[in-house]
Motif scaffolding. Structure first.
Motif, mmCIF file in Angstrom:
data_model
loop_
_atom_site.group_PDB
_atom_site.id
_atom_site.type_symbol
_atom_site.label_atom_id
_atom_site.label_comp_id
_atom_site.label_asym_id
_atom_site.label_seq_id
_atom_site.Cartn_x
_atom_site.Cartn_y
_atom_site.Cartn_z
ATOM 1 N N PRO A 76 33.417 23.775 50.756
ATOM 2 C CA PRO A 76 33.778 22.868 49.664
ATOM 3 C C PRO A 76 34.940 23.415 48.841
ATOM 4 N N ALA A 77 35.561 22.524 48.074
ATOM 5 C CA ALA A 77 36.747 22.900 47.297
ATOM 6 C C ALA A 77 36.469 24.059 46.355
ATOM 7 N N GLY A 78 35.271 24.091 45.793
ATOM 8 C CA GLY A 78 34.953 25.155 44.858
ATOM 9 C C GLY A 78 35.007 26.532 45.488
ATOM 10 N N MET A 79 34.615 26.614 46.763
ATOM 11 C CA MET A 79 34.663 27.901 47.454
ATOM 12 C C MET A 79 36.105 28.342 47.671
ATOM 13 N N HIS A 80 36.963 27.382 48.029
ATOM 14 C CA HIS A 80 38.387 27.706 48.178
ATOM 15 C C HIS A 80 38.958 28.197 46.855
ATOM 16 N N ALA A 81 38.640 27.479 45.781
ATOM 17 C CA ALA A 81 39.168 27.851 44.462
ATOM 18 C C ALA A 81 38.721 29.257 44.075
ATOM 19 N N GLY A 82 37.444 29.568 44.328
ATOM 20 C CA GLY A 82 36.942 30.886 43.991
ATOM 21 C C GLY A 82 37.571 31.988 44.821
ATOM 22 N N GLN A 135 44.725 45.686 39.557
ATOM 23 C CA GLN A 135 43.269 45.738 39.672
ATOM 24 C C GLN A 135 42.564 45.329 38.377
ATOM 25 N N GLN A 136 43.317 45.147 37.315
ATOM 26 C CA GLN A 136 42.732 44.656 36.070
ATOM 27 C C GLN A 136 42.635 43.128 36.045
ATOM 28 N N ALA A 137 43.172 42.472 37.063
ATOM 29 C CA ALA A 137 43.117 41.016 37.126
ATOM 30 C C ALA A 137 41.675 40.555 37.361
ATOM 31 N N PRO A 138 41.348 39.339 36.921
ATOM 32 C CA PRO A 138 39.983 38.842 37.114
ATOM 33 C C PRO A 138 39.704 38.470 38.565
ATOM 34 N N THR A 139 38.444 38.633 38.961
ATOM 35 C CA THR A 139 37.999 38.156 40.277
ATOM 36 C C THR A 139 36.642 37.496 40.118
ATOM 37 N N GLY A 140 36.358 36.530 41.004
ATOM 38 C CA GLY A 140 35.088 35.820 40.947
ATOM 39 C C GLY A 140 33.910 36.769 41.084
ATOM 40 N N SER A 141 32.940 36.664 40.166
ATOM 41 C CA SER A 141 31.736 37.506 40.149
ATOM 42 C C SER A 141 32.067 38.994 40.121
ATOM 43 N N ASN A 142 33.282 39.311 39.709
ATOM 44 C CA ASN A 142 33.748 40.707 39.655
ATOM 45 C C ASN A 142 33.587 41.416 40.999
ATOM 46 N N MET A 143 33.836 40.669 42.097
ATOM 47 C CA MET A 143 33.652 41.234 43.438
ATOM 48 C C MET A 143 34.711 42.265 43.790
#
Length: 214
Positions: A127-133, A41-49
């Motif tokens: 879009p690709a960016g959404m998949h990446a996130g 749970q210390q791993a990063p997530t997009g927008s800290n979701m």
């Protein structure tokens, strides 16, 4: 505080995909799984979701049902791939596929199945960016989970074959349809601890500075 680089590097280079060396006879305490998830749970997530969710399956009947879906998704594919690799003299690929087939045949015997999940679903034409996130918000946690397992004498391997039947797996486990299953990790203590770094190409062969080149 400085890290012990030798031990840190050993953890990073010897956390292997473990299949044949999973101990099928030894139970895994629930607290060990929870400790490893806590670290993940210390791993990063997009927008800290922090949209990760973890489905841990220990019930023998449910493990058997998951294993049946897994075999349905990939047993023939893996067997055909191994045969082609052997015929073409690709010994390393044949060994990997032989290991994958072993797991396919014994998956229900692995004491713990862990399915990392993420809340939400990616639209079909995203879009690709959404998949990446989306995927970039779960797989760092998965890798942290695997590192934590390794440091405690357990092994795992990230698999995806059951996802061909994600809907059926979701119905089996009560996973809501708006939650995406991201793989399945069979988890067990390992037989021995003498894992070695794999042979890889030098980083100079795969790294480009400032511009891409062939």
């Amino acid at each position: 505080m400085t890290f012990n680089l030798a031990e840190t590097d050993r953890l990073l280079t010897t956390t292997r995909a473990v299949r044949k060396r999973l101990d099928l006879t030894r139970d895994v305490p629930r607290d060990v799984i929870l400790d490893c998830i806590r670290l993940s749970q210390q791993a990063p997530t997009g927008s800290n979701m922090q949209s990760w969710r973890w489905m841990v399956v220990t019930d023998p009947d449910k493990r058997k049902a998951l294993a049946d879906l897994y075999r349905k998704g990939g047993a023939d594919y893996l067997a055909d791939g191994k045969k082609r690799a052997e015929e073409n003299g690709h010994a390393q690929t044949a060994r990997v596929l032989d290991s994958a087939l072993y797991l396919t045949e014994n998956l229900e015997r692995v004491p713990v199945h862990v399915i990392p999940c993420s809340k939400g679903r990616i639209p079909a034409k995203a879009p690709a960016g959404m998949h990446a996130g989306f995927w970039g918000s779960i797989f760092p946690a998965v890798w942290s989970f695997q590192l934590a397992l390794r440091s405690r004498g357990l092994g795992s391997v990230l698999t995806t074959l059951h996802l061909l039947f994600e809907k059926e797996a979701g119905e089996l486990l009560g996973i809501p349809e708006d939650v995406t299953q991201c793989g399945l990790l069979p988890v067990a203590y390992t037989l021995g601890d003498d894992f070695k770094p794999a042979t890889r190409r030098p980083p100079e062969h795969i790294t480009y500075f400032d511009s891409w080149k062939s």
